[in-house]
Scaffold this motif. Structure first.
Motif, PDB file in Angstrom:
ATOM      1  N   LEU A  86       0.816  -1.212   0.000  1.00 24.15           N
ATOM      2  CA  LEU A  86       0.000   0.000   0.000  1.00 24.15           C
ATOM      3  C   LEU A  86       0.849   1.261   0.000  1.00 24.15           C
ATOM      4  CD1 LEU A  86      -2.553  -1.126   2.745  1.00 24.15           C
ATOM      5  CD2 LEU A  86      -2.749  -1.401   0.265  1.00 24.15           C
ATOM      6  N   ASP A  87       2.156   1.100  -0.048  1.00 28.69           N
ATOM      7  CA  ASP A  87       3.093   2.219   0.106  1.00 28.69           C
ATOM      8  C   ASP A  87       3.845   2.460  -1.201  1.00 28.69           C
ATOM      9  OD1 ASP A  87       4.988   4.076   0.837  1.00 28.69           O
ATOM     10  OD2 ASP A  87       5.803   2.905   2.510  1.00 28.69           O
ATOM     11  N   GLU A  88       3.571   3.593  -1.827  1.00 22.67           N
ATOM     12  CA  GLU A  88       4.200   3.897  -3.125  1.00 22.67           C
ATOM     13  C   GLU A  88       5.711   4.080  -3.036  1.00 22.67           C
ATOM     14  OE1 GLU A  88       3.616   8.748  -3.344  1.00 22.67           O
ATOM     15  OE2 GLU A  88       1.925   7.463  -3.912  1.00 22.67           O
ATOM     16  N   THR A  89       6.216   4.346  -1.830  1.00 22.68           N
ATOM     17  CA  THR A  89       7.668   4.544  -1.704  1.00 22.68           C
ATOM     18  C   THR A  89       8.437   3.240  -1.882  1.00 22.68           C
ATOM     19  OG1 THR A  89       7.695   4.284   0.708  1.00 22.68           O
ATOM     20  CG2 THR A  89       7.300   6.500  -0.159  1.00 22.68           C
ATOM     21  N   ASN A  90       7.738   2.113  -1.905  1.00 24.09           N
ATOM     22  CA  ASN A  90       8.407   0.835  -2.146  1.00 24.09           C
ATOM     23  C   ASN A  90       8.582   0.544  -3.643  1.00 24.09           C
ATOM     24  OD1 ASN A  90       8.764  -0.015   0.574  1.00 24.09           O
ATOM     25  ND2 ASN A  90       6.580  -0.501   0.671  1.00 24.09           N
ATOM     26  N   GLU A  91       8.102   1.451  -4.485  1.00 15.86           N
ATOM     27  CA  GLU A  91       8.287   1.321  -5.925  1.00 15.86           C
ATOM     28  C   GLU A  91       9.622   1.936  -6.345  1.00 15.86           C
ATOM     29  OE1 GLU A  91       6.446  -0.308  -7.948  1.00 15.86           O
ATOM     30  OE2 GLU A  91       4.386  -0.328  -7.205  1.00 15.86           O
TER      31      GLU A  91
END
Length: 262
Positions: free
Chosen positions: A174-179
């Motif tokens: 759910l966390d875009e920073t993991n992209e």
């Protein structure tokens, strides 16, 4: 017999293709081209419009007319999905070495600039019907843009939808920073016990909207290819719906069908 503007366009096209006018080079002004060719400015404008429609030149207001730089080409084939599934259970270090964009373009990860944005929204009727969930169910919308570091336009425009409750067991999803996520969506789904069984892709084509033409930096007259990708798991549930807008001037679609032997 060719018209005057067609002959002038032929001369300029030849100069571009044989390298006399290099990518990024500024063409002489319309008045100077008119003087060189002994023709009127409107005739020159007609010739330039022809070359612009072919994607060979760009006219920049206040700056002039320039030879268009060639864009990185991508080949998208239908074997990419099995390639992605084969990688979904590999070690992270292996998955991180390359991704689908690198596979399609021949670039390496250091050549790429990646952007991802996540947001939650309630499912409108069309997506709710597609997923087989009640209208208003919370979805995770994921927007992706990837481009060559030397270019300004992305390779395509991607929006993906997942049912939030289906993936919520792993908060990292759910966390875009993991992209960018090594292994992409198939590995993400694998982390919550979902195995993709099949993928359905539907393609249509149309002229771009003004926003699409601007973001993809499309030459005049270039169409876009619309891809709707639907992923099903081994229980026949729809687990991902992705919409991809593909620029028609720099993407090749390759379909290979393996036939059973007699």
């Amino acid at each position: 017999m060719p018209k005057a503007y067609e002959e002038i366009a032929d001369d300029l096209r030849r100069a571009i293709r044989n390298g006399e006018l290099k990518p990024g080079a500024r063409l002489p002004s319309e008045a100077e081209l008119a003087r060189q060719h002994g023709r009127s400015v409107p005739t020159i404008q007609n010739a330039l419009r022809l070359l612009s429609a072919e994607g060979l030149i760009d006219k920049r207001h206040g700056s002039g007319t320039f030879v268009r730089r060639p864009r990185t080409r991508a080949i998208r084939d239908n074997e990419r999905h099995q390639w992605e599934k084969d990688r979904a259970r590999m070690p992270e270090a292996t998955r991180a070495q390359t991704g689908a964009t690198e596979r399609e373009t021949g670039l390496v990860s250091g050549d790429l600039v990646f952007f991802a944005r996540y947001r939650e929204l309630t499912a409108p009727s069309d997506l709710a019907d597609a997923f087989g969930v009640p209208e208003g169910t919370v979805l995770l919308e994921r927007t992706y843009r990837t481009r060559h570091s030397a270019e300004t336009a992305p390779f395509n425009l991607v929006t993906s939808y997942l049912v939030r409750d289906m993936i919520a067991a792993n908060p990292d999803l759910l966390d875009e920073t993991n992209e960018p996520w090594p292994g992409g969506t198939q590995n993400q789904l694998h982390t919550v016990g979902i195995e993709v069984d099949r993928i359905e892709e539907r393609f249509t084509a149309r002229p771009p909207t003004p926003e699409e033409a601007r973001e993809l930096d499309l030459p005049a007259g270039t169409s876009v290819i619309l891809l709707r990708k639907t992923s099903y798991d081994i229980h026949d549930r729809i687990v991902d719906i992705t919409a991809v807008t593909i620029p028609g001037d720099r993407t090749e679609l390759l379909f290979t069908t393996h036939l059973e032997r007699w």
